[in-house]
Each structure stands twice: as C-alpha cells, then as structure tokens.
Design a protein around this motif. Structure first.
Motif, PDB file in Angstrom:
ATOM      1  N   GLY A 155      37.677  61.821  34.880  1.00  0.00           N
ATOM      2  CA  GLY A 155      36.246  61.258  34.891  1.00  0.00           C
ATOM      3  C   GLY A 155      36.033  59.824  34.642  1.00  0.00           C
ATOM      4  O   GLY A 155      34.939  59.365  34.337  1.00  0.00           O
ATOM      5  N   GLN A 156      37.136  59.151  34.773  1.00  0.00           N
ATOM      6  CA  GLN A 156      37.058  57.529  34.553  1.00  0.00           C
ATOM      7  C   GLN A 156      36.396  56.863  35.818  1.00  0.00           C
ATOM      8  O   GLN A 156      36.528  57.321  36.940  1.00  0.00           O
ATOM      9  N   HIS A 157      35.940  55.644  35.634  1.00  0.00           N
ATOM     10  CA  HIS A 157      35.478  55.065  36.912  1.00  0.00           C
ATOM     11  C   HIS A 157      36.213  53.528  37.009  1.00  0.00           C
ATOM     12  O   HIS A 157      36.299  52.744  36.273  1.00  0.00           O
ATOM     13  N   ILE A 158      36.754  53.868  38.215  1.00  0.00           N
ATOM     14  CA  ILE A 158      37.925  52.572  38.401  1.00  0.00           C
ATOM     15  C   ILE A 158      37.331  51.414  38.735  1.00  0.00           C
ATOM     16  O   ILE A 158      36.438  51.661  39.817  1.00  0.00           O
ATOM     17  N   LEU A 159      37.416  50.331  38.263  1.00  0.00           N
ATOM     18  CA  LEU A 159      36.880  48.965  38.608  1.00  0.00           C
ATOM     19  C   LEU A 159      37.617  48.200  39.577  1.00  0.00           C
ATOM     20  O   LEU A 159      37.047  47.622  40.184  1.00  0.00           O
ATOM     21  N   ASN A 160      39.079  48.487  39.871  1.00  0.00           N
ATOM     22  CA  ASN A 160      39.684  47.661  40.939  1.00  0.00           C
ATOM     23  C   ASN A 160      40.699  48.546  41.961  1.00  0.00           C
ATOM     24  O   ASN A 160      41.697  48.168  42.008  1.00  0.00           O
ATOM     25  N   ALA A 161      40.232  49.430  42.272  1.00  0.00           N
ATOM     26  CA  ALA A 161      40.653  50.498  43.064  1.00  0.00           C
ATOM     27  C   ALA A 161      41.211  49.743  44.575  1.00  0.00           C
ATOM     28  O   ALA A 161      42.127  50.326  44.996  1.00  0.00           O
ATOM     29  N   HIS A 162      40.501  48.884  44.801  1.00  0.00           N
ATOM     30  CA  HIS A 162      40.613  48.434  46.226  1.00  0.00           C
ATOM     31  C   HIS A 162      41.053  47.016  46.281  1.00  0.00           C
ATOM     32  O   HIS A 162      40.955  46.031  47.017  1.00  0.00           O
ATOM     33  N   THR A 163      41.946  46.655  45.080  1.00  0.00           N
ATOM     34  CA  THR A 163      42.327  45.075  45.174  1.00  0.00           C
ATOM     35  C   THR A 163      43.958  45.192  44.884  1.00  0.00           C
ATOM     36  O   THR A 163      44.645  46.272  44.959  1.00  0.00           O
ATOM     37  N   ASN A 164      44.428  43.975  44.922  1.00  0.00           N
ATOM     38  CA  ASN A 164      46.042  43.863  44.787  1.00  0.00           C
ATOM     39  C   ASN A 164      46.199  43.802  43.440  1.00  0.00           C
ATOM     40  O   ASN A 164      47.691  43.247  43.220  1.00  0.00           O
TER      41      ASN A 164
END
Length: 258
Positions: free
Chosen positions: A198-207
C-alpha cells in the motif's frame, strides 16, 4: 536479564530516533510474509539457511536493525550474548516483549540510530548481523529523492558511518549484510512488494539505483563495485569481502576481520 537501553550519549540525545516510516502501517507490512513476492520469500529462506549453518555457541552477537526480533529470538538462545540495535522504538518494544514471553534472558536492546554507537566498546563482539536488506535503508536524513548527486550514492556517508562502527565493535570474525542486487529483477520485485503493502512509489520509472516511497521508505540496490567502493572508505579491502549468492536478487556480503 533483558536490558532495554535508550542511549543517552550527547550526540544521540539531540538526534531524532523515531523514523516516520516505521510508524507507518503500510511500511510495517514489509515484515508481513504474505506481502512478499515469491522471489523475496526465496531470498529470506536462503538467508535463514545461510545463518543456520554458522556456529553460534559462545558467540557475542551485534544485530543492527534488530526489528521485530526475527533473528534475535532464534539465535540468542544459542549465543552467549545478543545485542540488538534499532532506530525504531516500536521494534525494540516488540523484541523485548517477545524475548520476555519466551524467557530469553541474554538479549540486550539499544534504541539508537546505529550511526551513534560510540559507547559500545571496540573489539567486543564476535559477529555483526545486518540482515533482511537493512543495509540498503541507510541514507542521510535529508536525502532528496527527486534530486540528488551521484556521489551521495557512491559515497553513502550514512552507510559508511554505520559500517565503521560495525567494524570497530567487531573483534575477530565477520560482518554479514543482506543486500539487494542492482538488476531489473530486483527493481520489479520492489515495485510489486511496496505496491502490495500500500505504499506509493515515487521513482518507479527512473534509473535510480534505489526505490523510494511517499511513506518515507528507501531501499538501495548494490553492485559489487558500489559495495566495495563504500567499504573502502572504512578501510576494508576487497580481499576481506565475499559476496554469497542467495538468489537472482540478493547477496549476503561477508566482511572478515582478523
């Protein structure tokens, strides 16, 4: 006697030892086996197998990030003395209550940021543990997830400070760190794992070589070069380090001191 000690060192007393993320119910779910992806369950099972094969009798153990006492409750009865350190008071209280319930008398608990362990004597323990990927959670308090310099990762001052204490406190023996490998499989697992809690990922689409969440959780993935580079700042040579494969996403890093 079970001793719960809240450190009173001047450098610690002015430092907040309650991390917001560990008060968050979603972050606490990272300890729930039902939330773990299968590949993470496999890594945890192999971590147990690795530790079970080590000798414990007569050993004094230092456990950094003792958490809910998963290792303390199993290995303290086999050890001479078991010292657990955690920055989260909730974790310390949980371990203390569990130890009391099971009648384990040789667990000593320290509520402190592991960066500030100056009052723990040097050369005083036989083994240091930092398991369940805790070493990847060390970062400076004001780390900016949205904008950071590469050097903040390649020379992680928080990680270095804590490893320096581990190495100083160890007499002869080994430090064991469970860490994530920097690879696509690990990143995919983290995305699934943290989303499932249930956490909200801040950088899922970064390197980025780490994953961070809105809830304040942060977990670094290591290459061998990144690990060895940080350890070099502690004075630890590559020939003192062994990377034990657990599975596709994880290592146990063994650091020896003779």
């Amino acid at each position: 006697m079970i001793l719960t000690k809240t450190t009173t060192i001047s450098s610690v007393s002015s430092t907040t030892v309650h991390l917001e993320e560990y008060q968050n119910d979603n972050v606490k779910k990272t300890f729930d086996p039902d939330c773990m992806p299968i590949i993470l369950q496999d890594a945890v099972e192999k971590e147990w197998q690795f530790l079970n094969a080590l000798p414990w009798e007569g050993k004094t153990i230092l456990d950094i990030g003792v958490g809910q006492g998963r290792h303390a409750l199993k290995y303290a009865p086999q050890s001479e003395k078991y010292i657990g350190v955690d920055i989260a008071e909730d974790m310390i209280n949980t371990t203390r209550k569990s130890a009391e319930k099971h009648g384990i008398q040789n667990i000593y608990l320290i509520h402190s940021d592991a960066e500030f362990l100056d009052d723990v004597p040097g050369d005083s323990v036989d083994r240091v543990l930092c398991m369940y990927f805790t070493a990847g959670n060390f970062r400076k308090d004001n780390f900016n997830v949205a904008k950071y310099e590469k050097g903040e990762i390649t020379k992680n001052e928080k990680f270095i400070a804590i490893l320096r204490h581990m190495y100083r406190i160890l007499k002869k023996g080994s430090i064991y760190l469970t860490v994530y490998k920097q690879c696509t499989a690990t990143k995919n697992m983290q995305f699934e794992f943290y989303s499932k809690t249930g956490q909200h990922i801040l950088n899922a689409h970064t390197n980025d070589p780490f994953m961070a969440t809105k809830e304040g959780f942060w977990s670094l993935r290591f290459t061998k070069e990144l690990m060895l580079g940080n350890l070099a700042h502690v004075g630890i040579r590559p020939d003192q380090v062994v990377f034990h494969d657990l599975n596709e996403i994880s290592w146990i890093v063994e650091i020896s001191k003779q």
